[in-house]
Write a protein that holds these residues in place. Structure first.
Motif, PDB file in Angstrom:
ATOM      1  N   VAL A  93       4.346   1.272  -7.974  1.00  0.00           N
ATOM      2  CA  VAL A  93       5.420   1.315  -6.977  1.00  0.00           C
ATOM      3  C   VAL A  93       5.664  -0.080  -6.410  1.00  0.00           C
ATOM      4  CG1 VAL A  93       6.048   2.166  -4.672  1.00  0.00           C
ATOM      5  CG2 VAL A  93       5.207   3.761  -6.401  1.00  0.00           C
ATOM      6  N   LEU A  94       4.596  -0.777  -6.041  1.00  0.00           N
ATOM      7  CA  LEU A  94       4.775  -2.123  -5.480  1.00  0.00           C
ATOM      8  C   LEU A  94       5.350  -3.089  -6.506  1.00  0.00           C
ATOM      9  CD1 LEU A  94       1.785  -2.788  -3.076  1.00  0.00           C
ATOM     10  CD2 LEU A  94       4.077  -1.987  -2.569  1.00  0.00           C
ATOM     11  N   MET A  95       4.901  -2.976  -7.742  1.00  0.00           N
ATOM     12  CA  MET A  95       5.448  -3.866  -8.772  1.00  0.00           C
ATOM     13  C   MET A  95       6.925  -3.549  -9.029  1.00  0.00           C
ATOM     14  SD  MET A  95       2.099  -4.366 -11.157  1.00  0.00           S
ATOM     15  CE  MET A  95       2.825  -5.577 -12.227  1.00  0.00           C
ATOM     16  N   ASP A  96       7.307  -2.272  -8.938  1.00  0.00           N
ATOM     17  CA  ASP A  96       8.722  -1.902  -9.045  1.00  0.00           C
ATOM     18  C   ASP A  96       9.535  -2.479  -7.889  1.00  0.00           C
ATOM     19  OD1 ASP A  96       8.269  -0.500 -11.378  1.00  0.00           O
ATOM     20  OD2 ASP A  96       8.301   1.482 -10.422  1.00  0.00           O
ATOM     21  N   GLU A  97       8.876  -2.675  -6.732  1.00  0.00           N
ATOM     22  CA  GLU A  97       9.538  -3.264  -5.563  1.00  0.00           C
ATOM     23  C   GLU A  97       9.586  -4.790  -5.630  1.00  0.00           C
ATOM     24  OE1 GLU A  97       7.616  -1.765  -2.055  1.00  0.00           O
ATOM     25  OE2 GLU A  97       8.270   0.292  -2.435  1.00  0.00           O
ATOM     26  N   GLY A  98       9.008  -5.375  -6.677  1.00  0.00           N
ATOM     27  CA  GLY A  98       9.087  -6.816  -6.855  1.00  0.00           C
ATOM     28  C   GLY A  98       7.809  -7.593  -6.575  1.00  0.00           C
ATOM     29  N   TYR A  99       6.730  -6.897  -6.214  1.00  0.00           N
ATOM     30  CA  TYR A  99       5.446  -7.571  -6.015  1.00  0.00           C
ATOM     31  C   TYR A  99       4.859  -7.944  -7.374  1.00  0.00           C
ATOM     32  CZ  TYR A  99       5.106  -6.062  -1.105  1.00  0.00           C
ATOM     33  OH  TYR A  99       5.319  -5.873   0.226  1.00  0.00           O
ATOM     34  N   SER A 100       4.165  -9.056  -7.429  1.00  0.00           N
ATOM     35  CA  SER A 100       3.433  -9.419  -8.636  1.00  0.00           C
ATOM     36  C   SER A 100       2.081  -8.715  -8.617  1.00  0.00           C
ATOM     37  CB  SER A 100       3.219 -10.936  -8.694  1.00  0.00           C
ATOM     38  OG  SER A 100       2.322 -11.345  -7.670  1.00  0.00           O
ATOM     39  N   LEU A 101       1.421  -8.678  -9.766  1.00  0.00           N
ATOM     40  CA  LEU A 101       0.098  -8.077  -9.825  1.00  0.00           C
ATOM     41  C   LEU A 101      -0.868  -8.837  -8.912  1.00  0.00           C
ATOM     42  CD1 LEU A 101      -1.777  -5.947 -10.982  1.00  0.00           C
ATOM     43  CD2 LEU A 101      -2.185  -7.456 -12.935  1.00  0.00           C
ATOM     44  N   GLU A 102      -0.719 -10.143  -8.833  1.00  0.00           N
ATOM     45  CA  GLU A 102      -1.572 -10.950  -7.956  1.00  0.00           C
ATOM     46  C   GLU A 102      -1.359 -10.574  -6.487  1.00  0.00           C
ATOM     47  OE1 GLU A 102       0.391 -12.298 -10.410  1.00  0.00           O
ATOM     48  OE2 GLU A 102      -1.239 -12.680 -11.823  1.00  0.00           O
ATOM     49  N   GLU A 103      -0.121 -10.281  -6.103  1.00  0.00           N
ATOM     50  CA  GLU A 103       0.160  -9.874  -4.723  1.00  0.00           C
ATOM     51  C   GLU A 103      -0.414  -8.491  -4.427  1.00  0.00           C
ATOM     52  OE1 GLU A 103       4.281 -12.183  -3.641  1.00  0.00           O
ATOM     53  OE2 GLU A 103       4.393 -10.540  -5.101  1.00  0.00           O
ATOM     54  N   VAL A 104      -0.345  -7.589  -5.395  1.00  0.00           N
ATOM     55  CA  VAL A 104      -0.935  -6.261  -5.218  1.00  0.00           C
ATOM     56  C   VAL A 104      -2.445  -6.411  -5.046  1.00  0.00           C
ATOM     57  CG1 VAL A 104      -1.332  -4.002  -6.276  1.00  0.00           C
ATOM     58  CG2 VAL A 104       0.911  -5.108  -6.506  1.00  0.00           C
ATOM     59  N   GLU A 105      -3.056  -7.251  -5.866  1.00  0.00           N
ATOM     60  CA  GLU A 105      -4.497  -7.476  -5.733  1.00  0.00           C
ATOM     61  C   GLU A 105      -4.819  -8.075  -4.365  1.00  0.00           C
ATOM     62  OE1 GLU A 105      -8.303  -9.402  -8.058  1.00  0.00           O
ATOM     63  OE2 GLU A 105      -6.302 -10.088  -8.620  1.00  0.00           O
ATOM     64  N   LYS A 106      -3.980  -8.959  -3.869  1.00  0.00           N
ATOM     65  CA  LYS A 106      -4.206  -9.561  -2.551  1.00  0.00           C
ATOM     66  C   LYS A 106      -4.204  -8.482  -1.465  1.00  0.00           C
ATOM     67  CE  LYS A 106      -4.705 -13.141   0.110  1.00  0.00           C
ATOM     68  NZ  LYS A 106      -5.863 -14.012   0.060  1.00  0.00           N
ATOM     69  N   ILE A 107      -3.338  -7.501  -1.579  1.00  0.00           N
ATOM     70  CA  ILE A 107      -3.307  -6.393  -0.618  1.00  0.00           C
ATOM     71  C   ILE A 107      -4.645  -5.654  -0.645  1.00  0.00           C
ATOM     72  CG2 ILE A 107      -2.241  -4.149  -0.095  1.00  0.00           C
ATOM     73  CD1 ILE A 107       0.436  -5.490  -1.103  1.00  0.00           C
ATOM     74  N   LEU A 108      -5.192  -5.435  -1.835  1.00  0.00           N
ATOM     75  CA  LEU A 108      -6.498  -4.790  -1.926  1.00  0.00           C
ATOM     76  C   LEU A 108      -7.599  -5.683  -1.364  1.00  0.00           C
ATOM     77  CD1 LEU A 108      -6.944  -1.906  -3.052  1.00  0.00           C
ATOM     78  CD2 LEU A 108      -4.793  -2.884  -3.762  1.00  0.00           C
ATOM     79  N   VAL A 109      -7.458  -6.993  -1.501  1.00  0.00           N
ATOM     80  CA  VAL A 109      -8.410  -7.916  -0.884  1.00  0.00           C
ATOM     81  C   VAL A 109      -8.360  -7.758   0.633  1.00  0.00           C
ATOM     82  CG1 VAL A 109      -8.929 -10.364  -0.450  1.00  0.00           C
ATOM     83  CG2 VAL A 109      -8.428  -9.593  -2.777  1.00  0.00           C
ATOM     84  N   PHE A 110      -7.160  -7.602   1.201  1.00  0.00           N
ATOM     85  CA  PHE A 110      -7.039  -7.363   2.650  1.00  0.00           C
ATOM     86  C   PHE A 110      -7.809  -6.104   3.044  1.00  0.00           C
ATOM     87  CE2 PHE A 110      -2.597  -9.499   2.537  1.00  0.00           C
ATOM     88  CZ  PHE A 110      -3.157 -10.760   2.650  1.00  0.00           C
ATOM     89  N   PHE A 111      -7.700  -5.054   2.229  1.00  0.00           N
ATOM     90  CA  PHE A 111      -8.450  -3.834   2.519  1.00  0.00           C
ATOM     91  C   PHE A 111      -9.954  -4.098   2.497  1.00  0.00           C
ATOM     92  CE2 PHE A 111      -4.590  -1.333   1.678  1.00  0.00           C
ATOM     93  CZ  PHE A 111      -4.705  -0.381   2.669  1.00  0.00           C
ATOM     94  N   VAL A 112     -10.422  -4.786   1.471  1.00  0.00           N
ATOM     95  CA  VAL A 112     -11.857  -5.062   1.364  1.00  0.00           C
ATOM     96  C   VAL A 112     -12.337  -5.887   2.556  1.00  0.00           C
ATOM     97  CG1 VAL A 112     -13.618  -6.272   0.017  1.00  0.00           C
ATOM     98  CG2 VAL A 112     -11.931  -4.830  -1.145  1.00  0.00           C
ATOM     99  N   ARG A 113     -11.572  -6.875   2.937  1.00  0.00           N
ATOM    100  CA  ARG A 113     -11.954  -7.704   4.083  1.00  0.00           C
ATOM    101  C   ARG A 113     -12.079  -6.854   5.349  1.00  0.00           C
ATOM    102  NH1 ARG A 113      -8.164 -13.087   3.103  1.00  0.00           N
ATOM    103  NH2 ARG A 113      -9.423 -13.915   1.371  1.00  0.00           N
ATOM    104  N   GLN A 114     -11.131  -5.944   5.551  1.00  0.00           N
ATOM    105  CA  GLN A 114     -11.168  -5.096   6.746  1.00  0.00           C
ATOM    106  C   GLN A 114     -12.309  -4.075   6.662  1.00  0.00           C
ATOM    107  OE1 GLN A 114      -9.622  -5.800   9.374  1.00  0.00           O
ATOM    108  NE2 GLN A 114      -9.582  -3.972  10.643  1.00  0.00           N
TER     109      GLN A 114
END
Length: 117
Positions: free
Chosen positions: A37-58
């Protein structure tokens, strides 16, 4: 609540959570469907991974258990990301204050669509 649309918005959104809410959202977002869904919205795979990094950090900052399984290896991220490696950076009281639903108006969160029953 409308889902975040930029990486800083994602970081702020995730930074409002702890405990069960954070854990469940991390599971929901660590799915192929969420990535697609995020990649369909224009996010790159690296940006999607960064979002998951935010989750891990929190997750680490609030001393919330890291979910296993999913599209990304969150345990690996926790062991390799310098910020996540700092571990718990909040007191239990600070984390408990975050342990409320991030959408204060009670409306469903768009991220909830990725929750698997």
């Amino acid at each position: 609540m409308k889902s975040p649309s930029t990486l800083p918005e994602w970081e702020a959104y995730i930074g409002q959570m702890s405990g069960t809410t954070l854990y469940k959202q991390a599971i929901s977002c660590n799915t192929q469907r969420f990535c697609d869904v995020l990649m369909d919205e224009g996010y790159s795979l690296e940006e999607v991974e960064k979002i998951l990094v935010f989750f891990v950090r929190q997750l680490r900052a609030t001393d919330t258990m890291i979910p296993t399984g999913g599209s990304f290896d969150l345990d690996y991220i926790a062991c390799t990301d310098l910020v996540a490696m700092e571990g718990m950076t909040m007191t239990g009281e600070e984390a408990d204050r975050l342990n409320i639903e991030p959408d204060q108006d009670g409306s469903p969160d768009e991220i909830d669509q990725f929750t698997q029953d």
